[in-house]
Design an enzyme around this catalytic site. Structure first.
Site, mmCIF file in Angstrom:
data_model
loop_
_atom_site.group_PDB
_atom_site.id
_atom_site.type_symbol
_atom_site.label_atom_id
_atom_site.label_comp_id
_atom_site.label_asym_id
_atom_site.label_seq_id
_atom_site.Cartn_x
_atom_site.Cartn_y
_atom_site.Cartn_z
ATOM 1 N N ASP A 85 0.764 -1.259 0.064
ATOM 2 C CA ASP A 85 -0.094 0.131 -0.133
ATOM 3 C C ASP A 85 0.819 1.325 0.103
ATOM 4 O OD1 ASP A 85 -2.471 -1.296 0.012
ATOM 5 O OD2 ASP A 85 -2.898 -0.748 2.048
ATOM 6 N N ASP A 145 -11.355 27.033 -39.819
ATOM 7 C CA ASP A 145 -11.041 25.579 -38.851
ATOM 8 C C ASP A 145 -12.031 25.112 -38.094
ATOM 9 O OD1 ASP A 145 -8.250 25.287 -40.023
ATOM 10 O OD2 ASP A 145 -7.531 26.758 -38.844
ATOM 11 N N MET A 180 -6.603 15.569 -44.540
ATOM 12 C CA MET A 180 -5.872 14.455 -45.491
ATOM 13 C C MET A 180 -5.227 13.611 -44.235
ATOM 14 S SD MET A 180 -7.138 14.662 -48.359
ATOM 15 C CE MET A 180 -5.933 13.758 -49.519
#
Length: 502
Positions: free
Chosen positions: A30, A288, A424
């Site tokens: 732990d 954009d 693209m």
């Protein structure tokens, strides 16, 4: 898990303060916090957390002597102002009287000793961090009150406490710098930032601030409510992410300051920052961003970041948020209220497989989520922008990358734009042999999938353009499952194409 166990939240808060040491009462295994913090935060100094390991010898003899010895030893070696003792959910099973351990240790220690007052079975990392911070603040303010050391006057000029900046927080250090700059631009003095970098001896000065700013709902809200109830300090909990929310946050600050006797008008500042410093408003009108209008996205994370990101995508960038979700189930009502007008569906869950399947179901153009959703996106060939914890080393950039304030709006615009498949790109990757031509194709989002792709089927699949390949793959697998097929070859792919038009 989206959130860690309770003791991680306690350790995050304790180790954020200066000269505070934490002792973790836990079995071996732990005690990974030190490694995690040192690696992610790139800490140069020793992480102030010690594990008091529970082993078979301790179980046989009882933990009291070992824990008390560890506390007193650290007090002598490091002379911390405060030692915080925390069990883990594992060591809590022993049901030991840790309050008694603390009282015993306090008799021999110069510094203060506190037991983290957290139910390790019922709360997670975020809830425990919130509670631990409030507990430490309450302890030192009450201590100062008893000694008559609390300052009685507010600062002469408007001032703020920024509450909730902590170690291992998602972009917390960068956000803190941006918030300090924002407050400075508004003519607001920084009274205290807690817990990160603060001394517990400075906590008595908290009531001097005019107001508190809570940038993250997950850690800091309990402290803000306590300070408002006990000292009448108002707080602003609007997260300044995105153009609209940042303006709303500043407007709320203006209202608070003027209500307390100040005379400020930030409208000219908001307009100038929106038009000339932030690029988000300009970008939202650019070609954009128009190319992103109507694209589908999903959002998932903690309440603070998921709610803010949902609003930014929907109302500032025109992106269709199909669903928004949070893993903060304990605060889900607030989340539902915040995002209900900005998405088609709301999901509240801490089950990562449910989220993975929900993403696969709607096939968004982009995901905005945690590192876990980024992994899901890789398997489904869907890009993902990481906006919230759980974190990864890449969420602790060396460069400056805030998500809040007006500089944060620029970072978010870049994150959103770059998270979508651009123009693209996929065709160029095909031409130049990019990563989309790799041979390995996962079997779907479910780990229990029993479908296999043959070499000829895989080769044909790889000929399909990358931006639709994921959809073709999933629809073909659905076709095969409906017919009880265990293998997908070239013939199955063609059959699926003829039947369902994949």
């Amino acid at each position: 898990m989206y959130t860690g166990p309770a003791h991680i939240g306690t350790l995050r808060v304790a180790s954020s303060f200066k000269n505070v040491h934490a002792i973790m009462h836990a079995p071996l295994g732990d005690d990974y916090f030190n490694v995690m913090r040192s690696m992610l935060e790139r800490e140069r100094n020793f992480t102030p957390v010690t594990a008091s390991i529970v082993d078979r010898h301790v179980l046989a003899q009882g933990s009291q002597e070992k824990v008390v010895d560890n506390i007193t030893r650290k007090d002598q070696e490091l002379t911390p102002d405060l030692i915080v003792l925390t069990p883990t959910c594992t060591s809590s099973i022993l049901q030991e009287d840790l309050h008694n351990f603390v009282e015993r240790a306090q008799m021999d220690c110069q510094g203060d000793i506190l037991l983290a007052d957290v139910n390790h079975y019922r709360v997670n990392e975020l809830q425990a961090g919130d509670r631990t911070l409030e507990q430490i603040v309450r302890f030192y303010l009450q201590k100062s009150q008893k000694k008559g050391e609390l300052p009685q006057e507010k600062t002469p000029n408007p001032s703020v406490n920024i509450i909730g900046i902590s170690t291992l927080g998602f972009h917390n250090q960068h956000d803190c710098k941006e918030l300090k700059k924002l407050m400075g631009d508004l003519g607001i003095q920084i009274n205290l930032v807690i817990p990160e970098g603060a001394s517990v001896h400075e906590l008595k000065n908290l009531p001097q601030a005019w107001f508190n700013l809570i940038p993250y709902r997950e850690i800091g809200l309990m402290t803000a409510n306590y300070l408002e109830a006990e000292f009448g300090i108002p707080y602003v909990d609007i997260t300044p992410m995105g153009v609209v929310n940042t303006a709303n946050c500043i407007n709320r600050i203006q209202q608070v300051i003027n209500r307390l006797g100040g005379n400020v008008d930030y409208q000219e500042f908001i307009e100038e920052q929106t038009l000339y410093i932030s690029q988000a408003a300009w970008f939202s009108r650019s070609i954009d961003c128009q190319n992103l209008t109507g694209k589908k996205a999903v959002v998932f994370g903690d309440n603070t970041h998921a709610a803010a990101m949902t609003k930014i995508l929907a109302r500032e960038m025109g992106i269709h948020v199909v669903w928004a979700g949070t893993y903060c189930k304990h605060d889900s009502e607030w989340f539902r209220e915040q995002v209900s007008n900005y998405c088609d569906e709301i999901i509240v869950t801490d089950d990562h497989t449910e989220i993975g399947n929900a993403i696969a179901r709607v096939e968004p153009s982009a995901i905005f989520g945690t590192q876990m959703e980024r992994h899901v996106g890789k398997r489904l060939n869907i890009p993902c922008g990481v906006i919230a914890a759980p974190v990864h080393i890449q969420d602790f950039p060396v460069g400056y990358k805030p998500f809040m304030g007006y500089e944060g709006t620029n970072q978010l615009v870049d994150l959103v734009y770059n998270s979508f498949t651009l123009g693209m790109e996929d065709h160029l990757l095909e031409i130049f042999g990019g990563h989309d031509t790799k041979e390995v194709i996962t079997k779907g989002i479910s780990a229990t999938s029993d479908l296999n792709w043959t070499k000829d089927g895989l080769a044909e699949l790889n000929k399909i353009p990358g931006f639709v390949r994921g959809k073709v793959k999933r629809n073909t697998e659905k076709f095969a499952r409906e017919r009880g097929l265990k293998e997908i070859n070239l013939e199955v792919l063609y059959a699926a194409k003829e039947t369902v038009g994949v």
